[in-house]
Design a protein around this motif. Sequence first.
Motif, short mmCIF file in Angstrom:
data_model
loop_
_atom_site.label_atom_id
_atom_site.label_comp_id
_atom_site.label_asym_id
_atom_site.label_seq_id
_atom_site.Cartn_x
_atom_site.Cartn_y
_atom_site.Cartn_z
N LEU A 31 -6.95 1.58 2.39
CA LEU A 31 -7.57 1.22 1.11
C LEU A 31 -9.05 1.61 1.05
O LEU A 31 -9.56 1.94 -0.02
CB LEU A 31 -7.41 -0.28 0.85
CG LEU A 31 -5.97 -0.74 0.58
CD1 LEU A 31 -5.91 -2.26 0.49
CD2 LEU A 31 -5.42 -0.11 -0.69
N THR A 82 -0.34 -1.97 -6.71
CA THR A 82 -0.01 -0.72 -6.01
C THR A 82 1.43 -0.29 -6.28
O THR A 82 2.36 -1.09 -6.25
CB THR A 82 -0.21 -0.88 -4.49
OG1 THR A 82 -1.54 -1.34 -4.25
CG2 THR A 82 0.00 0.45 -3.78
N SER A 120 -3.91 -1.46 6.72
CA SER A 120 -4.04 -1.53 5.26
C SER A 120 -5.50 -1.37 4.84
O SER A 120 -5.81 -0.66 3.88
CB SER A 120 -3.51 -2.87 4.74
OG SER A 120 -2.14 -3.00 5.05
N ILE A 169 -0.36 -4.29 1.86
CA ILE A 169 -1.11 -3.69 0.74
C ILE A 169 -0.70 -4.34 -0.58
O ILE A 169 -1.54 -4.65 -1.43
CB ILE A 169 -0.90 -2.16 0.69
CG1 ILE A 169 -1.57 -1.49 1.91
CG2 ILE A 169 -1.45 -1.57 -0.60
CD1 ILE A 169 -1.33 0.01 2.00
#
Length: 360
Positions: A353, A32, A349, A25
Motif C-alpha cells: 500500500l 480495494t 500489506s 488489505i
Amino acid sequence: MIRIILSGGGTGGSVSPLLAIAQEIKRTRPETDFLFIGTRKGNPEKTMIKSFPYIKYQSIFSGKLRRYFSLRNFTDLFLILKGFFQSFFIILKFKPQAVLSAGAFVSVPLAWAAWILNVPVFIHQQDVRPGLANKLMAKISRKITVSFKKSLESFALNKTILTGNPVSPKILTGDKEKAIKRFNLKSNLPCLLIMGGGTGALEINQAIEEIIPDLVKFCQVVHLTGLRKGIGKFIHSHYHQIEFLPQEGLADIYAVADLVVSRAGLGALTELSVLKKPAIIIPITNSHQETNAKYFAKQKAIVLLRGKKINSQELLSKIKELILDNKQRALLSLNISQLASIEASKKISKVVLENISAWA
C-alpha cells in the motif's frame, strides 16, 4: 478505488499467502478491488478463492521453464508468450495499481507485462531457497518480501524486506467442536490429520493406505487426499477421507488435530507454526521443500522423514510414537511456535500500500 492483481497457481503454496494478504488489505482498505490471475486448469487456485467473493478470477496461458532438457520447454515458450499478451490486455482493462505474486510460473508473463506498462510488481519469497519464477521476476519487482533472514542474501538488499510468511486469519478461527460433529469424532481418542498440500500427495496417500488398518487401532484419522487423489474404500469409524477442505473447514480440523502429517510447503509449515501443531514432515525430494524441512528440523520444530520412497512402516512407527508421547508432542509444539510470523500479512500489506502508484 485501489485495484490489485494477485497471481499464482498450480499449487496451493503460491495461493495461500496471497489470500492472507488480500484479507488484510481488504480489512484496512475495504474499497480495494482484486483480480486473481491463475492457470487455465485453475487447480487448486480457483477452488481456493471461491470463499472470497470480492476476488474475481481470470486465467491465462502459462508454461514452465524446466532446468533440464524437455521438448515441452520449446512448446511452453509459445504458451508463455501467449500468456504475456493476454496479461498485457488484462492490465490495460483492469488498470491495477499493483501486481502481487508469491512465486508461480503463471505470474512471470504477467509481471513482465506489468513492468512494461509501469505497474509496480511485488513478489513474496516464501521458501528458504528462491524458485526460478521469483528469480525471473526479482529484477523488475518494486519490492521483495521474504519469510526467512537467510533469503535476504538471494535478492537486492535495497528492495528486500524480511516479513515472515503470511497466514490467513481464517486458519486462526478453528472450532474443535464443529470438526468433532462433522466427522463424528470421539473426544477421548487422539486425532491424526494427514494432508499433502492443496493438490494432495499421491505418495503419502499410498503409504497411508498400507497402514490405515494399524492406525485406526490407536487414533482416529482425518485424511485430506487432494482432488481426484482418493485411495481405496477402507471403511472404519475412525477413518475419514476427504479430497479438499476450504480454509474454514481446514481450520476446524487443525483445532482438533493432535498430530499432523504433511509435506513441507511453506504455506502448511506456516500454518502449523502459528497453530503450534506437532508434525511429521515428508518433503518432496530434490526440491525447495527439502530446504524448508531441514531448516525446521534444525530448530527441532518437526520430525523429519526423508527418502525417495516413503517407508510406510517407519511412518507408522513415528506416528504411534508421537501419538502416545504427550511430552514429545508438547516440545515440538513449543519449538514450532517459535517460528511463527503472526504479523507477516500486516507487514506485506503495508509494503504494498505504501508503494503502489495511481493509474491515470
